[in-house]
Scaffold this motif. Structure first.
Motif, PDB file in Angstrom:
ATOM      1  N   VAL A 215     -12.396 -17.478  -6.310  1.00 41.31           N
ATOM      2  CA  VAL A 215     -12.480 -17.479  -5.173  1.00 41.31           C
ATOM      3  C   VAL A 215     -11.280 -18.529  -4.622  1.00 41.31           C
ATOM      4  CG1 VAL A 215     -13.967 -18.617  -3.396  1.00 41.31           C
ATOM      5  CG2 VAL A 215     -14.534 -16.327  -4.711  1.00 41.31           C
ATOM      6  N   GLY A 216     -10.801 -18.203  -3.933  1.00 41.65           N
ATOM      7  CA  GLY A 216      -9.526 -19.231  -3.694  1.00 41.65           C
ATOM      8  C   GLY A 216      -8.123 -18.782  -3.685  1.00 41.65           C
ATOM      9  N   ASP A 217      -8.562 -18.182  -4.406  1.00 43.32           N
ATOM     10  CA  ASP A 217      -6.858 -17.388  -4.909  1.00 43.32           C
ATOM     11  C   ASP A 217      -6.651 -16.343  -3.897  1.00 43.32           C
ATOM     12  OD1 ASP A 217      -7.233 -18.400  -7.333  1.00 43.32           O
ATOM     13  OD2 ASP A 217      -7.646 -16.732  -8.878  1.00 43.32           O
ATOM     14  N   ALA A 218      -5.245 -16.171  -3.942  1.00 47.92           N
ATOM     15  CA  ALA A 218      -4.039 -15.229  -2.942  1.00 47.92           C
ATOM     16  C   ALA A 218      -3.929 -13.650  -3.665  1.00 47.92           C
ATOM     17  CB  ALA A 218      -2.911 -15.996  -2.378  1.00 47.92           C
ATOM     18  N   ILE A 219      -3.630 -12.705  -3.715  1.00 41.59           N
ATOM     19  CA  ILE A 219      -3.141 -11.291  -4.313  1.00 41.59           C
ATOM     20  C   ILE A 219      -2.424 -11.219  -2.858  1.00 41.59           C
ATOM     21  CG2 ILE A 219      -3.620  -9.767  -4.981  1.00 41.59           C
ATOM     22  CD1 ILE A 219      -6.888 -11.426  -4.647  1.00 41.59           C
ATOM     23  N   LEU A 220      -0.862 -10.625  -3.969  1.00 40.19           N
ATOM     24  CA  LEU A 220       0.018 -10.817  -2.689  1.00 40.19           C
ATOM     25  C   LEU A 220       0.813  -9.639  -3.521  1.00 40.19           C
ATOM     26  CD1 LEU A 220       2.027 -11.799  -1.188  1.00 40.19           C
ATOM     27  CD2 LEU A 220       3.511 -12.726  -2.811  1.00 40.19           C
ATOM     28  N   GLY A 270      18.958  -1.477  18.065  1.00 40.53           N
ATOM     29  CA  GLY A 270      17.939   0.322  17.936  1.00 40.53           C
ATOM     30  C   GLY A 270      17.079  -0.624  18.152  1.00 40.53           C
ATOM     31  N   GLU A 271      16.270   0.124  18.252  1.00 38.17           N
ATOM     32  CA  GLU A 271      14.860   0.253  18.517  1.00 38.17           C
ATOM     33  C   GLU A 271      13.911  -0.510  16.751  1.00 38.17           C
ATOM     34  OE1 GLU A 271      10.541   2.332  19.746  1.00 38.17           O
ATOM     35  OE2 GLU A 271      12.356   3.529  20.242  1.00 38.17           O
ATOM     36  N   VAL A 272      13.352  -1.370  15.941  1.00 36.28           N
ATOM     37  CA  VAL A 272      12.276  -1.678  15.567  1.00 36.28           C
ATOM     38  C   VAL A 272      11.692  -1.157  15.752  1.00 36.28           C
ATOM     39  CG1 VAL A 272      11.549  -3.586  14.219  1.00 36.28           C
ATOM     40  CG2 VAL A 272      14.133  -3.887  15.203  1.00 36.28           C
ATOM     41  N   ILE A 273      10.660  -0.108  14.712  1.00 36.74           N
ATOM     42  CA  ILE A 273       9.097   0.724  14.978  1.00 36.74           C
ATOM     43  C   ILE A 273       8.060  -0.701  14.730  1.00 36.74           C
ATOM     44  CG2 ILE A 273       7.756   2.207  14.044  1.00 36.74           C
ATOM     45  CD1 ILE A 273      10.499   4.201  14.525  1.00 36.74           C
ATOM     46  N   PRO A 274       7.107  -1.073  14.718  1.00 36.72           N
ATOM     47  CA  PRO A 274       6.024  -2.267  14.493  1.00 36.72           C
ATOM     48  C   PRO A 274       5.992  -1.225  12.939  1.00 36.72           C
ATOM     49  CG  PRO A 274       5.581  -1.051  16.280  1.00 36.72           C
ATOM     50  CD  PRO A 274       7.063  -0.855  15.863  1.00 36.72           C
ATOM     51  N   PHE A 275       5.348  -2.409  12.084  1.00 35.17           N
ATOM     52  CA  PHE A 275       4.620  -2.015  11.173  1.00 35.17           C
ATOM     53  C   PHE A 275       2.975  -1.593  11.174  1.00 35.17           C
ATOM     54  CE2 PHE A 275       7.141  -3.444   7.399  1.00 35.17           C
ATOM     55  CZ  PHE A 275       7.969  -2.727   7.347  1.00 35.17           C
ATOM     56  N   PRO A 276       2.481  -1.223  10.695  1.00 38.58           N
ATOM     57  CA  PRO A 276       0.883  -0.926  11.033  1.00 38.58           C
ATOM     58  C   PRO A 276       0.201  -1.998  10.649  1.00 38.58           C
ATOM     59  CG  PRO A 276       1.377   0.527   9.325  1.00 38.58           C
ATOM     60  CD  PRO A 276       2.986  -0.025   9.713  1.00 38.58           C
ATOM     61  N   ALA A 277      -1.027  -2.253  11.181  1.00 40.83           N
ATOM     62  CA  ALA A 277      -1.322  -3.465  10.744  1.00 40.83           C
ATOM     63  C   ALA A 277      -2.533  -2.650   9.470  1.00 40.83           C
ATOM     64  CB  ALA A 277      -3.064  -3.372  11.665  1.00 40.83           C
ATOM     65  N   LEU A 288      -4.772 -12.508   4.530  1.00 40.72           N
ATOM     66  CA  LEU A 288      -3.698 -13.369   4.772  1.00 40.72           C
ATOM     67  C   LEU A 288      -2.932 -13.262   5.334  1.00 40.72           C
ATOM     68  CD1 LEU A 288      -3.652 -16.321   4.402  1.00 40.72           C
ATOM     69  CD2 LEU A 288      -2.850 -16.305   2.927  1.00 40.72           C
ATOM     70  N   GLN A 289      -1.888 -12.773   5.466  1.00 40.04           N
ATOM     71  CA  GLN A 289      -0.727 -12.168   6.159  1.00 40.04           C
ATOM     72  C   GLN A 289      -0.351 -10.706   5.729  1.00 40.04           C
ATOM     73  OE1 GLN A 289       3.037 -14.124   5.210  1.00 40.04           O
ATOM     74  NE2 GLN A 289       2.379 -15.770   6.754  1.00 40.04           N
ATOM     75  N   ASP A 290       0.486 -10.262   6.547  1.00 41.47           N
ATOM     76  CA  ASP A 290       1.150  -8.850   6.258  1.00 41.47           C
ATOM     77  C   ASP A 290       2.814  -9.145   6.997  1.00 41.47           C
ATOM     78  OD1 ASP A 290       0.681  -5.854   7.135  1.00 41.47           O
ATOM     79  OD2 ASP A 290       2.237  -6.531   6.172  1.00 41.47           O
ATOM     80  N   ARG A 291       3.858  -9.393   6.396  1.00 37.18           N
ATOM     81  CA  ARG A 291       5.309  -9.908   7.052  1.00 37.18           C
ATOM     82  C   ARG A 291       5.875  -8.878   6.108  1.00 37.18           C
ATOM     83  NH1 ARG A 291       7.766 -14.274   4.846  1.00 37.18           N
ATOM     84  NH2 ARG A 291       6.748 -15.311   3.384  1.00 37.18           N
ATOM     85  N   LEU A 292       7.544  -9.057   6.700  1.00 40.43           N
ATOM     86  CA  LEU A 292       9.099  -8.235   5.805  1.00 40.43           C
ATOM     87  C   LEU A 292       9.237  -9.937   5.925  1.00 40.43           C
ATOM     88  CD1 LEU A 292      10.277  -6.079   8.426  1.00 40.43           C
ATOM     89  CD2 LEU A 292       8.899  -5.355   6.517  1.00 40.43           C
ATOM     90  N   VAL A 293      10.409  -9.771   4.182  1.00 39.04           N
ATOM     91  CA  VAL A 293      10.830 -10.753   3.874  1.00 39.04           C
ATOM     92  C   VAL A 293      12.243 -10.430   4.100  1.00 39.04           C
ATOM     93  CG1 VAL A 293      12.188 -11.219   1.644  1.00 39.04           C
ATOM     94  CG2 VAL A 293       8.999 -10.407   1.549  1.00 39.04           C
ATOM     95  N   GLN A 294      12.954  -9.021   4.174  1.00 37.88           N
ATOM     96  CA  GLN A 294      13.714  -8.058   4.531  1.00 37.88           C
ATOM     97  C   GLN A 294      14.105  -7.443   6.321  1.00 37.88           C
ATOM     98  OE1 GLN A 294      16.361  -7.016   1.858  1.00 37.88           O
ATOM     99  NE2 GLN A 294      18.539  -6.005   2.895  1.00 37.88           N
ATOM    100  N   GLN A 295      14.838  -7.814   6.628  1.00 36.30           N
ATOM    101  CA  GLN A 295      13.939  -7.096   8.340  1.00 36.30           C
ATOM    102  C   GLN A 295      15.256  -5.598   8.122  1.00 36.30           C
ATOM    103  OE1 GLN A 295      12.331  -7.101  10.459  1.00 36.30           O
ATOM    104  NE2 GLN A 295      11.238  -8.815  10.354  1.00 36.30           N
ATOM    105  N   PRO A 296      14.674  -4.749   8.804  1.00 36.54           N
ATOM    106  CA  PRO A 296      15.863  -3.538   8.780  1.00 36.54           C
ATOM    107  C   PRO A 296      17.045  -3.696   9.619  1.00 36.54           C
ATOM    108  CG  PRO A 296      13.462  -2.813   9.074  1.00 36.54           C
ATOM    109  CD  PRO A 296      13.270  -4.008   8.959  1.00 36.54           C
ATOM    110  N   TYR A 297      17.620  -2.611  10.170  1.00 33.21           N
ATOM    111  CA  TYR A 297      18.077  -2.927  11.579  1.00 33.21           C
ATOM    112  C   TYR A 297      18.711  -3.982  12.280  1.00 33.21           C
ATOM    113  CZ  TYR A 297      14.530   0.745  11.153  1.00 33.21           C
ATOM    114  OH  TYR A 297      13.702   2.630  10.626  1.00 33.21           O
ATOM    115  N   LEU A 311       5.764  -7.881   2.122  1.00 33.84           N
ATOM    116  CA  LEU A 311       4.507  -8.149   1.650  1.00 33.84           C
ATOM    117  C   LEU A 311       3.031  -8.623   2.343  1.00 33.84           C
ATOM    118  CD1 LEU A 311       6.261 -11.764   0.793  1.00 33.84           C
ATOM    119  CD2 LEU A 311       6.427 -10.246  -0.641  1.00 33.84           C
ATOM    120  N   VAL A 312       2.391  -8.306   1.385  1.00 35.85           N
ATOM    121  CA  VAL A 312       0.924  -8.062   1.990  1.00 35.85           C
ATOM    122  C   VAL A 312       0.040  -9.019   0.737  1.00 35.85           C
ATOM    123  CG1 VAL A 312      -1.200  -6.458   2.279  1.00 35.85           C
ATOM    124  CG2 VAL A 312       1.221  -5.750   3.157  1.00 35.85           C
TER     125      VAL A 312
END
Length: 375
Positions: A215-220, A270-277, A288-297, A311-312
């Motif tokens: 409990v309290g750990d993070a899974i990345l 160009g158009e950036v298609i958003p990531f799904p939740a 906790l978080q869902d994001r990109l490390v390197q952005q495309p386009y 990174l999820v």
């Protein structure tokens, strides 16, 4: 000779208690199996204590991090095996200090290290993270080895030096690095809700990964995507329906003039298609978080249409088992994933909570046996 006696005592304890030395050692269960009373309580200056008697007992400071509680428990167990019926009151200096004159505390330190990190466990874990004799290692390697063995970073560094897997110069340099800084690098700067929690990294899993967290750990999860192909990672329960289409609408009829120039966004990217939740899995783990490390386009970048890393991150919120299932699919064909990931997470509670659960389970067993016998 004194330290050799401590190593032999640790091996004897492991064998007498029937502990599987290829898996992380639970010193609290070992204390109970040795016939000692175990209690947790917030203490001001002490980390732990051994209380002589019939039966004897071990007291652990519940206000300290779980990894330190485990190491303290092994230290106290060492006192019991080597100095039975002797009162021991241990503070930070007793458990981690340099005892050039006091052999009892030094021997208990050696006992704790070899009890929690027997060679049958230490060597395979070291190989898992590329820790080899005669080669310098970095803090990230040692941190992940310590995490897998459920011991502290400092204790692992010292045991690697004791077993000569790393040189003293390398070990002393490693001790200058704080675990908080290591976790910050491993998570690409992600701020954890629990600074004392560990970080579990899942990279390039083939099909299935299994994690025993606390409990309290993070899974990345580090996931590779190619947005230009239309394939994205979705949590299985959050997959899009077959009617969802990620394509942009058709443009209006051409009317001449600057139509083409006007259609180009100001950034030229160009158009950036958003990531799904990515949906949270359950009460056991949550997103906790869902994001990109390197952005495309990006305009003028060579990464246009290339791979990106997503990174999820999840947090372990409560004891229990949970499976995080992700599918790599196109939104127009959610029923045809090109790959799948299943991360089975076994979340354990803090030592005091687990101890209480064992007491309740033992009470339930005794009640069941008593009811059956009376009947």
């Amino acid at each position: 000779m004194s330290q050799l006696r401590a190593v032999q005592a640790a091996n004897t304890a492991l064998n007498e208690l029937g502990i599987d030395q290829s898996e992380p050692v639970d010193p609290f269960e070992a204390i109970e199996d040795a016939g000692l009373l175990l209690r947790f309580q917030p203490l001001k200056d002490l980390l732990g204590a051994v209380l002589p008697g019939a039966p004897g007992g071990v007291l652990i400071n519940s206000a300290r991090p779980a990894s330190l509680q485990r190491y303290t428990a092994a230290h106290e167990l060492g006192h019991w095996f080597m100095d039975q019926d002797v009162l021991s009151l241990d503070n930070d200096e007793s458990v981690f200090g340099h005892h050039h004159g006091e052999a009892r505390e030094r021997d208990a330190q050696v006992f704790a290290a070899h009890f929690l990190m027997p060679l049958e466990l230490l060597y395979p874990v070291a190989r898992r993270y590329g820790i080899k004799r005669g080669q310098a290692v970095d803090p990230e390697q040692v941190y992940q080895a310590a995490r897998d063995m459920h011991v502290s970073y400092e204790a692992t560094v010292r045991q690697l030096m004791n077993t000569r897997l790393i040189a003293p110069s390398n070990g002393n340099q490693l001790l200058k690095t704080q675990p908080a800084a290591i976790k910050l690098r491993l998570t690409a700067g992600l701020k954890l809700p629990n600074a004392r929690g560990d970080v579990w990294i899942v990279e390039h899993p083939e099909d299935h990964a299994e994690i025993e967290a606390f409990v309290g750990d993070a899974i990345l999860l580090r996931l590779t995507e190619y947005p230009a192909t239309g394939y994205r990672w979705y949590a299985e329960e959050a997959q899009p329906g077959a009617t969802v289409h990620p394509f942009r609408p058709a443009p209006p009829p051409f009317s001449g003039g600057q139509a083409f120039a006007d259609a180009i966004p100001p950034t030229g990217g160009g158009e950036v298609i958003p990531f799904p939740a990515m949906a949270a899995a359950s009460d056991v783990v949550s997103l906790l978080q869902d994001r990109l490390v390197q952005q495309p386009y990006q305009a003028g970048a060579t990464a246009v249409g290339g791979a990106v890393t997503r990174l999820v991150a999840y947090t372990a919120d409560a004891p229990g088992d949970e499976a995080i299932q992700l599918n790599h699919v196109r939104s127009v064909r959610p029923d045809a994933p090109v790959s799948r990931i299943k991360v089975t997470t076994h979340v354990r509670g803090v030592p005091e909570v687990e101890f209480r659960r064992r007491l309740i389970a033992a009470f339930a067993r005794d009640e069941a046996e008593g009811t059956e016998w009376d009947y």
